[in-house]
Scaffold this active site. Structure first.
Site, mmCIF file in Angstrom:
data_model
loop_
_atom_site.group_PDB
_atom_site.id
_atom_site.type_symbol
_atom_site.label_atom_id
_atom_site.label_comp_id
_atom_site.label_asym_id
_atom_site.label_seq_id
_atom_site.Cartn_x
_atom_site.Cartn_y
_atom_site.Cartn_z
ATOM 1 N N ALA A 51 0.846 -1.193 0.000
ATOM 2 C CA ALA A 51 0.000 0.000 0.000
ATOM 3 C C ALA A 51 0.881 1.242 0.000
ATOM 4 C CB ALA A 51 -0.927 -0.010 1.213
ATOM 5 N N GLU A 83 8.932 -5.975 -9.490
ATOM 6 C CA GLU A 83 7.541 -5.703 -9.848
ATOM 7 C C GLU A 83 7.414 -5.400 -11.339
ATOM 8 O OE1 GLU A 83 4.019 -2.427 -8.816
ATOM 9 O OE2 GLU A 83 5.596 -2.858 -7.344
ATOM 10 N N GLN A 126 -8.618 -6.109 -33.922
ATOM 11 C CA GLN A 126 -8.897 -5.675 -35.292
ATOM 12 C C GLN A 126 -9.045 -6.865 -36.236
ATOM 13 O OE1 GLN A 126 -9.384 -2.513 -35.952
ATOM 14 N NE2 GLN A 126 -9.733 -2.712 -38.145
ATOM 15 N N GLY A 161 -15.676 -7.929 -35.608
ATOM 16 C CA GLY A 161 -16.742 -7.780 -34.629
ATOM 17 C C GLY A 161 -16.650 -8.774 -33.491
#
Length: 371
Positions: A115, A232, A327, A331
């Site tokens: 955090a 990381e 692409q 669809g």
């Protein structure tokens, strides 16, 4: 090669069957912790004395790559716990802190989070404003953290707070257990991607912790955070490579099977050329990332520059490759049932988390001679 095959077999067998349910539920599949631990995938940065295998950065990159081929949202959860938060304890924690957490983390019995990010301090780590005040009994921490992965799952959080002077000079890391008085969490954030990971605000309202919860050296937390960023960023670069590789495999199959104008899409030069450039981008990102990991493992003086280059290139290349995959799917690439749509959503955060594109470019520009 054998390690990669083992990781891929684990992903195909244990992770892929859970992806759709995890995405719909917006939660990490808890049964995976035991499986990940049994496969040895949670302890690569943890000493053997605490149940780990003391693996190298390249191994972490490969784990990130293979898990992310199935789901980046699932992959990020153990990656944060074992390779973004736990290394702070493994590297700088006291013997007592290591004994408390490392065996449990490597064994899948405890989850860790880091955090640091705040509503007003993301890329500018030195600008964090959470405060830690020393008392006779320990420390009192006040502040808010934002976009914290694993916050709602974590048994322990590594919290950065200002304990001394301004900017870089006065930040300390603290080991804060989930039941610490004054610690609370916001509701899970609704995200564009990484939907099966837990991301929340962390509220530190007079959090009381004893003196021995300081991780590493007092007021040197900024430097410890920067050191932790190296692994990381390798993990995040590996994630991008895995997502891009998965989408490229899907595209190769799709353009062979899909017909347009009376022939497979592979009959169109523009399609063949686009797939070729996707392959080039992927190979380049993988090579640069593996070089950066190898330099980290060897203690090479230019390792931080190599890591910044890998983080930038892999994130940008992954987004470009996956965009091309959408692409080429047409669809079908725009509906949620298609894996490329999920990877498209998940990949975008890679250019932000762990240091934005702009931060990586600034590191690289400052490394230039004469800069």
């Amino acid at each position: 090669m054998l390690f990669r095959e083992s990781c891929r077999d684990f992903t195909d067998r244990e992770v892929r069957p859970l992806v759709d349910t995890a995405e719909e539920a917006g939660t990490f599949p808890v049964q995976l912790w035991a499986s990940l631990a049994k496969a040895g995938l949670l302890g690569l940065s943890i000493p053997e004395s605490h149940g780990g295998s003391e693996g190298d950065a390249l191994a972490v990159a490969i784990v990130a790559e293979e898990l992310s081929r199935a789901s980046a949202g699932i992959a990020i959860t153990p990656l944060v716990s074992s390779y973004m938060a736990a290394p702070h304890l493994a590297r700088n924690g006291s013997p007592e802190q290591r004994d408390r957490w490392l065996s449990r983390i490597s064994g899948g019995e405890a989850v860790a989070a880091i955090a640091v990010t705040e509503p007003g301090a993301g890329s500018d780590v030195a600008g964090l404003t959470s405060k830690a005040r020393r008392t006779d009994d320990g420390w009192v921490i006040d502040g808010r953290k934002m976009f914290i992965t694993n916050a709602g799952l974590a048994d322990v959080l590594i919290v950065g707070a200002r304990s001394g002077g301004p900017r870089h000079s006065g930040i300390t890391l603290f080991e804060v257990p989930k039941d610490a008085p004054g610690l609370s969490f916001g509701s899970p954030l609704t995200k564009m991607g990484w939907r099966s990971s837990d991301t929340r605000e962390v509220v530190l309202d007079g959090v009381v912790v004893p003196h021995d919860t300081v991780v590493g050296a007092e007021n040197l937390g900024f430097h410890q955070i920067m050191e932790g960023f190296q692994l990381e960023r390798i993990a995040l670069a590996g994630m991008g490579i895995g997502q891009a590789a998965e989408c490229l495999d899907l595209v190769r199959a799709h353009v062979r099977e899909r017909e347009a104008f009376g022939a497979p899409l592979t009959g169109l030069q523009t399609v063949r050329h686009r797939v070729a450039t996707m392959e080039i981008d992927l190979d380049a990102a993988r090579l640069v990332t593996y070089q950066a990991a190898a330099r980290m493992d060897a203690g090479h003086p230019e390792a931080p520059v190599s890591v910044a280059r890998a983080k930038y290139l892999a994130a940008v290349a992954a987004n470009r490759i996956i965009d091309d995959a959408v692409q080429l799917f047409g669809g079908a690439g725009f509906v949620e049932e298609t894996p490329v749509a999920r990877h498209y959503r998940d990949a975008r955060i890679l250019r932000i988390g762990g240091g934005t594109d702009e931060v990586q470019l600034e590191i690289l520009s400052k490394s230039m001679k004469g800069a």
